[in-house]
Enzyme design. Structure first.
Site, PDB file in Angstrom:
ATOM      1  N   ASP A 198       0.811  -1.223   0.000  1.00  0.00           N
ATOM      2  CA  ASP A 198       0.000   0.000   0.000  1.00  0.00           C
ATOM      3  C   ASP A 198       0.843   1.272   0.000  1.00  0.00           C
ATOM      4  O   ASP A 198       2.064   1.226   0.177  1.00  0.00           O
ATOM      5  CB  ASP A 198      -0.972  -0.004   1.196  1.00  0.00           C
ATOM      6  CG  ASP A 198      -0.334  -0.530   2.479  1.00  0.00           C
ATOM      7  OD1 ASP A 198       0.903  -0.558   2.561  1.00  0.00           O
ATOM      8  OD2 ASP A 198      -1.074  -0.907   3.393  1.00  0.00           O
ATOM      9  N   ASN A 235      -7.478  -2.184  14.377  1.00  0.00           N
ATOM     10  CA  ASN A 235      -8.890  -2.468  14.075  1.00  0.00           C
ATOM     11  C   ASN A 235      -9.035  -3.708  13.187  1.00  0.00           C
ATOM     12  O   ASN A 235     -10.096  -3.966  12.636  1.00  0.00           O
ATOM     13  CB  ASN A 235      -9.550  -1.255  13.401  1.00  0.00           C
ATOM     14  CG  ASN A 235      -8.902  -0.894  12.066  1.00  0.00           C
ATOM     15  OD1 ASN A 235      -7.970  -1.566  11.618  1.00  0.00           O
ATOM     16  ND2 ASN A 235      -9.397   0.150  11.432  1.00  0.00           N
ATOM     17  N   HIS A 273      -7.369  -4.278  10.350  1.00  0.00           N
ATOM     18  CA  HIS A 273      -7.129  -4.109   8.904  1.00  0.00           C
ATOM     19  C   HIS A 273      -5.853  -4.833   8.489  1.00  0.00           C
ATOM     20  O   HIS A 273      -4.912  -4.950   9.268  1.00  0.00           O
ATOM     21  CB  HIS A 273      -7.106  -2.626   8.488  1.00  0.00           C
ATOM     22  CG  HIS A 273      -5.912  -1.831   8.918  1.00  0.00           C
ATOM     23  ND1 HIS A 273      -5.992  -0.519   9.314  1.00  0.00           N
ATOM     24  CD2 HIS A 273      -4.592  -2.132   8.995  1.00  0.00           C
ATOM     25  CE1 HIS A 273      -4.789  -0.070   9.612  1.00  0.00           C
ATOM     26  NE2 HIS A 273      -3.919  -1.021   9.431  1.00  0.00           N
ATOM     27  N   GLU A 293      -9.772  -1.761   5.350  1.00  0.00           N
ATOM     28  CA  GLU A 293     -10.378  -1.377   6.621  1.00  0.00           C
ATOM     29  C   GLU A 293     -11.631  -2.215   6.879  1.00  0.00           C
ATOM     30  O   GLU A 293     -12.136  -2.889   5.973  1.00  0.00           O
ATOM     31  CB  GLU A 293     -10.751   0.118   6.560  1.00  0.00           C
ATOM     32  CG  GLU A 293      -9.549   1.064   6.402  1.00  0.00           C
ATOM     33  CD  GLU A 293      -8.801   1.310   7.717  1.00  0.00           C
ATOM     34  OE1 GLU A 293      -8.747   0.414   8.567  1.00  0.00           O
ATOM     35  OE2 GLU A 293      -8.255   2.412   7.881  1.00  0.00           O
TER      36      GLU A 293
HETATM   37  C1  F6R Z   1       1.412  -1.358   6.104  1.00  0.00           C
HETATM   38  C2  F6R Z   1       0.136  -2.024   6.257  1.00  0.00           C
HETATM   39  C3  F6R Z   1      -0.664  -1.941   7.520  1.00  0.00           C
HETATM   40  C4  F6R Z   1       0.168  -2.237   8.767  1.00  0.00           C
HETATM   41  C5  F6R Z   1      -0.697  -2.093  10.011  1.00  0.00           C
HETATM   42  C6  F6R Z   1       0.117  -2.295  11.276  1.00  0.00           C
HETATM   43  O1  F6R Z   1       1.953  -1.573   4.832  1.00  0.00           O
HETATM   44  O2  F6R Z   1      -0.297  -2.618   5.337  1.00  0.00           O
HETATM   45  O3  F6R Z   1      -1.734  -2.839   7.450  1.00  0.00           O
HETATM   46  O4  F6R Z   1       0.685  -3.536   8.682  1.00  0.00           O
HETATM   47  O5  F6R Z   1      -1.290  -0.833  10.050  1.00  0.00           O
HETATM   48  O6  F6R Z   1       1.061  -1.278  11.397  1.00  0.00           O
HETATM   49  P1  F6R Z   1       2.189  -1.344  12.507  1.00  0.00           P
HETATM   50  O7  F6R Z   1       3.095  -2.454  12.136  1.00  0.00           O
HETATM   51  O8  F6R Z   1       2.880  -0.003  12.424  1.00  0.00           O
HETATM   52  O9  F6R Z   1       1.506  -1.573  13.811  1.00  0.00           O
END
Ligand code: F6R
Length: 242
Positions: free
Chosen positions: A67, A136, A138, A143
């Site tokens: 992403d 959450n 995701h 989301e």
């Molecule tokens: C990032 C991504 C997100 C993260 C998620 C957790 O490329 O796809 O889904 O994996 O937001 O983020 P952290 O590791 O910072 O807790």
């Protein structure tokens, strides 16, 4: 789902690095899917170490990131392209043309999302996809209440995600409101998935995933229960509520 419990964040990172190493050693042309965020940083450090020790060669490996924020250029310090360059790409021998991070500054996103999806398919699909998970539930930026079959697309970030991610920006208003993300359909096509889950703030996610065993769009990570080759690696801090 294979479940691997480890003591610490460091051990989770090493365990995940072992899996990537095996995949690349068996297939030097492996196609990897990669995540950004705090969780995979330790894993990327392990990969850099193995490269420096001559254990890993990335010269023929190709990567596709999950992403990117809409509106951030590759030079922006909070863009995911910048993150990947600085935390992995520039430290190993991946060829620049073999590292794809979705672009956050396209004019025609319908066309671009379609092209990104086709690029992954043309490469033969992802052999191994590394995922983190949001508080959450995701995965990538899919989301809650996402569609199971979705391909790469543009998504509105939820207020929760904007708040959590504001730790990387000077203030909450600077966090982009939209992102481009691989869809759940793209993710589910990966041949093998490794989900990393670490830290106290993810314990409710792990608890729900392992104990509720309920697949729902409202908790996107639960879709992974339908994939045939998923390994969940977590640390003791994330076990808080189990
Ligand atoms: C990032 C991504 C997100 C993260 C998620 C957790 O490329 O796809 O889904 O994996 O937001 O983020 P952290 O590791 O910072 O807790």
């Amino acid at each position: 789902m294979e479940i691997l419990r480890n003591k610490s964040y460091e051990e989770v990172s090493k365990e995940a690095a072992k899996i990537i190493t095996k995949v690349i050693q068996e297939n030097p042309k492996a196609i990897l899917g990669l995540a950004t965020g705090s969780t995979p940083l330790g894993l990327y450090n392990e990969l850099i170490k193995e490269f420096n020790e001559g254990i890993l060669d990335f010269s023929e490996v190709r990567t596709f990131n999950l992403d990117e924020y809409i509106g951030l250029t590759p030079e922006h310090e909070q863009s995911y392209r910048f993150f990947m360059e600085n935390n992995l790409f520039k430290h190993i021998n991946l060829k620049i043309e073999n590292c794809q991070v979705p672009s956050g500054v396209e004019v025609d996103y319908d066309k671009y999302c379609d092209e990104y999806e086709k690029m992954i398919d043309a490469a033969g699909g992802m052999d191994l996809l590394i995922l983190g998970v949001g508080e959450n539930g995701h995965i990538a930026f899919n989301e809650p209440n996402t569609r199971l079959g979705s391909a790469t697309h543009i998504i509105d970030l939820t207020e929760d995600t904007i708040k959590v991610n504001s730790r990387f920006f000077r203030s909450e208003v600077e966090v982009p409101r939209q992102a481009i993300t691989m869809g759940m359909g793209t993710i589910m096509k990966a041949k093998k998935i490794v989900l990393l889950l670490t830290g106290k703030n993810k314990s409710h996610v792990l608890n729900r995933l392992l104990n509720e065993k309920f697949i729902t769009a409202e908790f996107p990570v639960s879709f992974l229960m339908m994939h045939r080759d998923v390994t969940v690696i977590f640390d003791e801090e994330a076990c808080g509520e189990i």
